[in-house]
Design an enzyme around this catalytic site. Structure first.
Site, PDB file in Angstrom:
ATOM      1  N   ALA A  81      35.506  46.542  32.949  1.00 31.84           N
ATOM      2  CA  ALA A  81      36.956  46.518  32.770  1.00 31.84           C
ATOM      3  C   ALA A  81      37.595  47.134  34.007  1.00 31.84           C
ATOM      4  O   ALA A  81      36.971  47.922  34.716  1.00 31.84           O
ATOM      5  CB  ALA A  81      37.325  47.311  31.526  1.00 31.84           C
ATOM      6  N   GLY A 124      32.209  46.290  30.682  1.00 29.67           N
ATOM      7  CA  GLY A 124      32.716  45.079  30.050  1.00 29.67           C
ATOM      8  C   GLY A 124      32.086  43.813  30.617  1.00 29.67           C
ATOM      9  O   GLY A 124      32.010  42.792  29.931  1.00 29.67           O
ATOM     10  N   GLU A 127      28.911  43.476  28.753  1.00 31.15           N
ATOM     11  CA  GLU A 127      29.270  43.083  27.382  1.00 31.15           C
ATOM     12  C   GLU A 127      29.672  41.611  27.330  1.00 31.15           C
ATOM     13  O   GLU A 127      29.347  40.902  26.383  1.00 31.15           O
ATOM     14  CB  GLU A 127      30.400  43.987  26.867  1.00 31.15           C
ATOM     15  N   GLU A 147      30.002  53.377  31.290  1.00 26.31           N
ATOM     16  CA  GLU A 147      31.254  53.987  30.812  1.00 26.31           C
ATOM     17  C   GLU A 147      31.155  55.498  30.647  1.00 26.31           C
ATOM     18  O   GLU A 147      32.136  56.216  30.818  1.00 26.31           O
ATOM     19  CB  GLU A 147      31.679  53.356  29.473  1.00 26.31           C
TER      20      GLU A 147
HETATM   21  N1  CO8 Z   1      37.662  48.354  38.060  1.00 31.00           N
HETATM   22  C1  CO8 Z   1      38.514  48.300  39.108  1.00 31.00           C
HETATM   23  N2  CO8 Z   1      38.116  48.124  40.399  1.00 31.00           N
HETATM   24  C2  CO8 Z   1      36.781  48.018  40.610  1.00 31.00           C
HETATM   25  C3  CO8 Z   1      35.847  48.085  39.568  1.00 31.00           C
HETATM   26  C4  CO8 Z   1      36.321  48.267  38.222  1.00 31.00           C
HETATM   27  N3  CO8 Z   1      35.508  48.283  37.158  1.00 31.00           N
HETATM   28  N4  CO8 Z   1      34.600  47.980  40.105  1.00 31.00           N
HETATM   29  C5  CO8 Z   1      34.772  47.834  41.423  1.00 31.00           C
HETATM   30  N5  CO8 Z   1      36.071  47.867  41.731  1.00 31.00           N
HETATM   31  C6  CO8 Z   1      36.678  47.733  43.072  1.00 31.00           C
HETATM   32  C7  CO8 Z   1      36.520  49.001  43.881  1.00 31.00           C
HETATM   33  O1  CO8 Z   1      37.510  49.934  43.551  1.00 31.00           O
HETATM   34  C8  CO8 Z   1      36.640  48.455  45.283  1.00 31.00           C
HETATM   35  O2  CO8 Z   1      38.005  48.215  45.551  1.00 31.00           O
HETATM   36  P1  CO8 Z   1      38.626  48.645  46.987  1.00 31.00           P
HETATM   37  O3  CO8 Z   1      37.892  47.782  47.969  1.00 31.00           O
HETATM   38  O4  CO8 Z   1      40.064  48.321  46.856  1.00 31.00           O
HETATM   39  O5  CO8 Z   1      38.304  50.088  47.148  1.00 31.00           O
HETATM   40  C9  CO8 Z   1      35.966  47.093  45.210  1.00 31.00           C
HETATM   41  O6  CO8 Z   1      35.955  46.754  43.808  1.00 31.00           O
HETATM   42  C10 CO8 Z   1      34.527  47.116  45.683  1.00 31.00           C
HETATM   43  O7  CO8 Z   1      33.831  48.128  44.989  1.00 31.00           O
HETATM   44  P2  CO8 Z   1      33.060  49.336  45.728  1.00 31.00           P
HETATM   45  O8  CO8 Z   1      33.641  49.596  47.067  1.00 31.00           O
HETATM   46  O9  CO8 Z   1      32.985  50.462  44.756  1.00 31.00           O
HETATM   47  O10 CO8 Z   1      31.625  48.668  45.924  1.00 31.00           O
HETATM   48  P3  CO8 Z   1      30.225  49.417  45.960  1.00 31.00           P
HETATM   49  O11 CO8 Z   1      29.230  48.404  46.371  1.00 31.00           O
HETATM   50  O12 CO8 Z   1      30.314  50.667  46.735  1.00 31.00           O
HETATM   51  O13 CO8 Z   1      29.936  49.821  44.420  1.00 31.00           O
HETATM   52  C11 CO8 Z   1      29.833  49.455  42.054  1.00 31.00           C
HETATM   53  C12 CO8 Z   1      29.800  48.820  43.453  1.00 31.00           C
HETATM   54  C13 CO8 Z   1      28.595  50.334  41.851  1.00 31.00           C
HETATM   55  C14 CO8 Z   1      29.822  48.333  41.026  1.00 31.00           C
HETATM   56  C15 CO8 Z   1      31.104  50.320  41.914  1.00 31.00           C
HETATM   57  O14 CO8 Z   1      32.229  49.552  42.308  1.00 31.00           O
HETATM   58  C16 CO8 Z   1      31.371  50.820  40.526  1.00 31.00           C
HETATM   59  O15 CO8 Z   1      30.739  51.778  40.100  1.00 31.00           O
HETATM   60  N6  CO8 Z   1      32.309  50.173  39.794  1.00 31.00           N
HETATM   61  C17 CO8 Z   1      32.680  50.605  38.484  1.00 31.00           C
HETATM   62  C18 CO8 Z   1      31.636  50.196  37.449  1.00 31.00           C
HETATM   63  C19 CO8 Z   1      32.044  50.707  36.095  1.00 31.00           C
HETATM   64  O16 CO8 Z   1      32.157  51.898  35.870  1.00 31.00           O
HETATM   65  N7  CO8 Z   1      32.248  49.776  35.136  1.00 31.00           N
HETATM   66  C20 CO8 Z   1      32.662  50.120  33.805  1.00 31.00           C
HETATM   67  C21 CO8 Z   1      34.147  50.076  33.699  1.00 31.00           C
HETATM   68  S1  CO8 Z   1      34.751  50.628  32.120  1.00 31.00           S
HETATM   69  C22 CO8 Z   1      34.457  49.323  31.091  1.00 31.00           C
HETATM   70  O17 CO8 Z   1      33.969  48.313  31.500  1.00 31.00           O
HETATM   71  C23 CO8 Z   1      34.866  49.512  29.668  1.00 31.00           C
HETATM   72  C24 CO8 Z   1      34.706  48.229  28.906  1.00 31.00           C
HETATM   73  C25 CO8 Z   1      35.518  48.266  27.673  1.00 31.00           C
HETATM   74  C26 CO8 Z   1      35.789  46.904  27.128  1.00 31.00           C
HETATM   75  C27 CO8 Z   1      35.989  45.875  28.201  1.00 31.00           C
HETATM   76  C28 CO8 Z   1      36.728  44.669  27.776  1.00 31.00           C
HETATM   77  C29 CO8 Z   1      37.112  43.870  28.976  1.00 31.00           C
END
Ligand code: CO8
Length: 273
Positions: A81, A124, A127, A147
């Site tokens: 998400a 998500g 999921e 999460e």
């Molecule tokens: N939300 C918003 N932006 C994101 C997300 C995210 N989940 N994941 C990545 N991005 C963005 C980053 O902020 C970055 O943006 P910018 O270039 O503007 O800084 C861009 O994508 C590239 O990401 P990274 O620079 O972080 O890339 P890396 O290779 O360094 O890392 C990762 C990749 C490991 C995937 C890292 O981006 C990360 O940890 N992302 C978050 C993963 C996460 O925590 N996911 C769970 C989110 S909560 C959730 O899913 C709850 C679900 C509930 C129900 C969902 C229904 C839809």
């Protein structure tokens, strides 16, 4: 698509009908892209609305028999998400807007959904992949429910579907630590249907989709439904559901055609009736 217009931005879902697959012409297969590659296809509320709208439209479209869902770009299916959007939510906004009710609509899609997963399928995103009926994973795929590292927990099926798919011991570890598993482990544990070289992920999913699209449509819908019921019903109820669906298919043209074609040693011609 009302939500997209309200948000005043480009659509975050793209739908194609590929004419050619790796094994020849593809008929009846829609390819749907999660299309926010700059943020690793993070799922925000607009995107979830667009996705459910697109999938429901395809579900009602006779030209579509199987749907392949994938992420735009090479790095992610979906990294979860959209955290920027989640960060400002409160229980009241979540309850009032209830964007997640749309998630429930995904499991009511009757046609087979195949996830073609490259790179990250997290939160998500994991999921969403698990909501699909089949998962074709590239060998660069990573699955997880991170999460917990954000101060919350899975909220769209992660604790339930991951546990059913890979068992409590490992699912609990992933949910409590936010660790990920790679494609090979996901395959070994039964989370994914098959693993292919990363660059071939969508092609392999399309090939599988074309095979399923070549099967009798009513039987495909009934069989998908019955297999999915196995996760929800006890054995007796599941067997009764299966038997009833089996009997019902004997009212179809395709049952008569399929069995006649076998007896007459010819290829069947399905009509979906
Ligand atoms: N939300 C918003 N932006 C994101 C997300 C995210 N989940 N994941 C990545 N991005 C963005 C980053 O902020 C970055 O943006 P910018 O270039 O503007 O800084 C861009 O994508 C590239 O990401 P990274 O620079 O972080 O890339 P890396 O290779 O360094 O890392 C990762 C990749 C490991 C995937 C890292 O981006 C990360 O940890 N992302 C978050 C993963 C996460 O925590 N996911 C769970 C989110 S909560 C959730 O899913 C709850 C679900 C509930 C129900 C969902 C229904 C839809």
């Amino acid at each position: 698509m009302r939500d997209t217009e309200a948000a005043g931005r480009a659509p975050s879902i793209r739908v194609e009908f590929p004419a050619e697959g790796p094994a020849g012409p593809v008929d009846g297969v829609a390819l749907v892209f999660l299309d926010r590659p700059k943020v690793l296809n993070a799922l925000d509320f607009v995107m979830i609305a667009e996705l459910t709208d697109a999938l429901e439209a395809l579900d009602g479209d006779p030209a579509c028999r199987v749907i392949v869902l994938t992420g735009a770009g090479e790095r992610a299916f979906a990294a979860g998400a959209d955290i920027n959007e989640l960060a400002v939510q409160t229980p009241t906004t979540l309850l009032a807007d209830d964007h997640f009710h749309r998630w429930e609509r995904l499991k009511r899609i009757r046609k087979p959904l195949i996830a073609a997963v490259r790179g990250f399928a997290l939160g998500g995103g994991c999921e969403l992949a698990m909501t699909c009926d089949l998962i074709v994973a590239g060998d660069d795929a990573q699955f997880g429910q991170p999460e917990i590292r954000l101060g919350v927990m899975p909220g769209a099926g992660g604790t339930q579907r991951l546990t059913r798919a890979i068992g409590k011991a490992r699912a609990m570890e992933l949910v409590l630590t936010g660790a990920t598993i790679d494609a090979r482990e996901a395959e070994a544990r039964g989370l994914v249907t098959r693993v292919v070289p990363a660059a071939e992920t969508v092609a392999a999913a399309l090939e599988l989709a074309a095979t399923v699209a070549g099967m009798p449509p009513l039987a495909v819908i009934a069989a998908k439904d019955a297999v999915n019921r196995a996760e929800e019903l006890g054995l007796e109820d599941g067997l009764a559901f299966e038997r009833r669906s089996f009997y019902l298919l004997f009212g179809s043209h395709d049952q008569r055609e399929g069995m006649a074609a076998f007896v007459e040693k010819r290829r069947p011609s399905w009509t979906g009736s």
